[in-house]
Design a protein around this motif. Structure first.
Motif, PDB file in Angstrom:
ATOM      1  N   ASP A 162       0.848  -1.195   0.000  1.00 39.61           N
ATOM      2  CA  ASP A 162       0.000   0.000   0.000  1.00 39.61           C
ATOM      3  C   ASP A 162       0.882   1.244   0.000  1.00 39.61           C
ATOM      4  O   ASP A 162       0.873   2.025   0.943  1.00 39.61           O
ATOM      5  CB  ASP A 162      -0.912  -0.026   1.236  1.00 39.61           C
ATOM      6  CG  ASP A 162      -2.019   1.013   1.171  1.00 39.61           C
ATOM      7  OD1 ASP A 162      -2.372   1.427   0.050  1.00 39.61           O
ATOM      8  OD2 ASP A 162      -2.521   1.407   2.242  1.00 39.61           O
ATOM      9  N   LEU A 163       1.601   1.446  -1.091  1.00 41.90           N
ATOM     10  CA  LEU A 163       2.565   2.546  -1.152  1.00 41.90           C
ATOM     11  C   LEU A 163       1.961   3.844  -1.673  1.00 41.90           C
ATOM     12  O   LEU A 163       2.584   4.901  -1.573  1.00 41.90           O
ATOM     13  CB  LEU A 163       3.750   2.165  -2.042  1.00 41.90           C
ATOM     14  CG  LEU A 163       4.575   0.941  -1.629  1.00 41.90           C
ATOM     15  CD1 LEU A 163       5.777   0.773  -2.544  1.00 41.90           C
ATOM     16  CD2 LEU A 163       5.013   1.046  -0.179  1.00 41.90           C
ATOM     17  N   ALA A 164       0.761   3.773  -2.268  1.00 39.52           N
ATOM     18  CA  ALA A 164       0.181   4.969  -2.868  1.00 39.52           C
ATOM     19  C   ALA A 164      -1.324   5.001  -2.687  1.00 39.52           C
ATOM     20  O   ALA A 164      -1.978   3.967  -2.514  1.00 39.52           O
ATOM     21  CB  ALA A 164       0.527   5.030  -4.357  1.00 39.52           C
ATOM     22  N   THR A 165      -1.888   6.197  -2.720  1.00 42.73           N
ATOM     23  CA  THR A 165      -3.339   6.343  -2.622  1.00 42.73           C
ATOM     24  C   THR A 165      -4.035   5.880  -3.899  1.00 42.73           C
ATOM     25  O   THR A 165      -5.199   5.493  -3.875  1.00 42.73           O
ATOM     26  CB  THR A 165      -3.704   7.814  -2.358  1.00 42.73           C
ATOM     27  OG1 THR A 165      -3.142   8.631  -3.411  1.00 42.73           O
ATOM     28  CG2 THR A 165      -3.142   8.272  -1.026  1.00 42.73           C
ATOM     29  N   ASP A 166      -3.304   5.928  -5.018  1.00 44.29           N
ATOM     30  CA  ASP A 166      -3.858   5.520  -6.310  1.00 44.29           C
ATOM     31  C   ASP A 166      -3.004   4.379  -6.854  1.00 44.29           C
ATOM     32  O   ASP A 166      -1.870   4.591  -7.272  1.00 44.29           O
ATOM     33  CB  ASP A 166      -3.858   6.699  -7.281  1.00 44.29           C
ATOM     34  CG  ASP A 166      -4.445   6.344  -8.646  1.00 44.29           C
ATOM     35  OD1 ASP A 166      -4.907   5.197  -8.814  1.00 44.29           O
ATOM     36  OD2 ASP A 166      -4.424   7.212  -9.536  1.00 44.29           O
ATOM     37  N   ALA A 182       2.783  12.760  -5.901  1.00 42.64           N
ATOM     38  CA  ALA A 182       2.089  13.209  -4.697  1.00 42.64           C
ATOM     39  C   ALA A 182       1.213  12.114  -4.106  1.00 42.64           C
ATOM     40  O   ALA A 182       0.841  12.171  -2.941  1.00 42.64           O
ATOM     41  CB  ALA A 182       1.242  14.440  -5.027  1.00 42.64           C
ATOM     42  N   GLN A 183       0.882  11.096  -4.925  1.00 40.60           N
ATOM     43  CA  GLN A 183       0.000  10.028  -4.439  1.00 40.60           C
ATOM     44  C   GLN A 183       0.700   9.032  -3.526  1.00 40.60           C
ATOM     45  O   GLN A 183       0.054   8.163  -2.953  1.00 40.60           O
ATOM     46  CB  GLN A 183      -0.599   9.254  -5.621  1.00 40.60           C
ATOM     47  CG  GLN A 183      -1.383  10.113  -6.596  1.00 40.60           C
ATOM     48  CD  GLN A 183      -0.527  10.474  -7.796  1.00 40.60           C
ATOM     49  OE1 GLN A 183       0.614  10.896  -7.643  1.00 40.60           O
ATOM     50  NE2 GLN A 183      -1.075  10.289  -8.985  1.00 40.60           N
ATOM     51  N   LEU A 184       2.026   9.116  -3.405  1.00 37.25           N
ATOM     52  CA  LEU A 184       2.742   8.175  -2.542  1.00 37.25           C
ATOM     53  C   LEU A 184       2.335   8.378  -1.080  1.00 37.25           C
ATOM     54  O   LEU A 184       2.228   9.506  -0.607  1.00 37.25           O
ATOM     55  CB  LEU A 184       4.253   8.355  -2.674  1.00 37.25           C
ATOM     56  CG  LEU A 184       4.918   7.832  -3.945  1.00 37.25           C
ATOM     57  CD1 LEU A 184       6.401   8.147  -3.927  1.00 37.25           C
ATOM     58  CD2 LEU A 184       4.710   6.329  -4.099  1.00 37.25           C
TER      59      LEU A 184
END
Length: 414
Positions: A162-166, A182-184
């Protein structure tokens, strides 16, 4: 002249107090002795990465033994496109993929990552193949406006669930900008000497490759330890084997062709090969089936259009009571008859001992159809079975190839 670095011994082996390396006598060909095998918790490190135990931090893997080769010049894309299996004549800055160099018979000689920046293509290759790849590319320049050089960079990889929001970010993007997406969800330290980054996957896990200077490698490791747990190559190899991602020359032999390796050719490919569309970008696998000629392309096209590869790479589940792992290159047998070749093997925290093997496709298909004619399998004398997901894939791969279908139509067959 720049510094000369020993690529066979990572500085982290001497720097990290818990780093445990494999001696030359303990290691197999599949296991890197250049970096730590584990950091005191060989099986727990796998659970950390999968967020099953601990504080939810991802893993940090030392890839000191990876080499970055820079291909630059105004003709770099068309020039490299003519040499490799991937289509890169329309690759855009920020894109990333993989490529192969084949011999004239279509056998795989080199496998590498490709990262496109504003002014170059960066090839990510193991140190054991770097000299040969760099030498081959340099000899192929001739009069082209292209330059080939090795960079003083090394790779650190953050790996987790789960390294990024996307999650769509992890589709093999790359950039030379130090500004990370920025999604990280992780805060990569700003003061590491970041040269290049790439996102990708290994099986169901997400991976963030960070290329940093070799001179500042130890400092970058220390900074990244604030956001990730040190994770050895034993854990990474377990993830790699589960993802069927081979090490060239270990999980493959000198007869291997791209269609034998699902990670090279890609899954779900349908339709006949097509002529080059200049504007089309690269695929996420290592082979693009719709591009112009390159060395070995005839084999790729013939196998895809007319038939199937003679072998296929699968994962084996091994009998743990044997208390040993098979040797690299050992035979996989069925009733005493050789049906394949064993490559990497490792202990997994969930499956126990597992391995990769190149196996005769007709045997895999017989097992997939529940054919009782196949005797029990032995990998270097150890009881083995092919993972059910590989059998399921083989059972689904029964479509008539596009070239064969065209021949059947010409002959009036359905």
């Amino acid at each position: 002249m720049g510094c000369v670095f020993d690529l066979t011994h990572s500085p982290i082996l001497d720097h990290a107090p818990s780093a445990s390396e494999l001696s030359g006598s303990e290691a197999t060909e599949a296991q890197s002795t250049a970096t730590a095998w584990h950091y005191g918790n060989p099986l727990t490190e796998q659970s950390w990465v999968q967020s099953r135990v601990g504080d939810g931090k991802p893993g940090l893997v030392d890839f000191w033994d990876r080499v970055a080769i820079r291909v630059s010049g105004p003709e770099r894309r068309d020039w490299l496109n003519n040499l490799i299996s991937q289509k890169v004549n329309a690759i855009e800055p920020g894109q990333a993929t993989f490529g192969l160099i084949l011999d004239v018979k279509g056998h795989v000689e080199h496998f590498f990552g490709i990262l496109a920046t504003e002014d170059a293509l960066i090839l990510d290759t193991p140190a054991t193949h770097a000299d040969a790849l760099e030498d081959y590319l340099s000899k192929m320049v001739f009069w082209s406006q292209v330059s080939v050089e090795r960079l003083p960079w090394a790779r650190l990889t953050v790996i987790g669930t789960d390294l990024a929001t996307d999650s769509s970010l992890f589709t093999y993007d790359a950039t030379s900008s130090a500004a990370l997406p920025a999604q990280l969800k992780i805060n990569v330290p700003e003061n590491i000497d970041l040269q290049l980054w790439r996102t990708g996957t290994i099986g169901e896990l997400q991976a963030l490759d960070l290329w940093v200077s070799r001179e500042g490698f130890t400092r970058s490791w220390d900074e990244l330890n604030n956001i990730a747990h040190p994770t050895g190559r034993m854990a990474y190899d377990a993830f790699r084997v589960q993802a069927r991602q081979p090490v060239l020359g270990v999980d493959t032999d000198d007869r291997a062709i791209p269609h034998e390796i699902p990670a090279f050719i890609g899954r779900g490919i349908s339709g006949a090969t097509q002529l080059d569309d200049v504007s089309a970008g690269p695929t996420e696998a290592a082979v693009h089936l719709n591009k112009g000629c390159y060395r070995g392309q005839e084999t790729v096209s013939r196998v895809h259009n007319l038939g199937k590869s003679p072998r296929v790479l699968v994962m084996l589940q091994l009998d743990g009571s044997a208390n040993r792992l098979p040797e690299v290159g050992a035979e996989l047998t069925a009733g005493g008859r050789a049906i394949g070749r064993v490559g990497s093997s490792v202990h997994d925290c969930d499956y126990g001992p597992i391995a990769l093997a190149l196996v005769k496709r007709n045997v895999v298909e017989k097992l997939a159809s529940k054919n009782s004619d196949v005797p029990p399998l032995l990998a270097d004398g150890i009881d083995a079975s092919i993972d059910p997901s590989d059998l399921a894939n083989a059972d689904q791969d029964d479509a008539i190839r596009p070239g064969r279908a065209a021949i059947n139509r010409l002959r009036g067959k359905n």
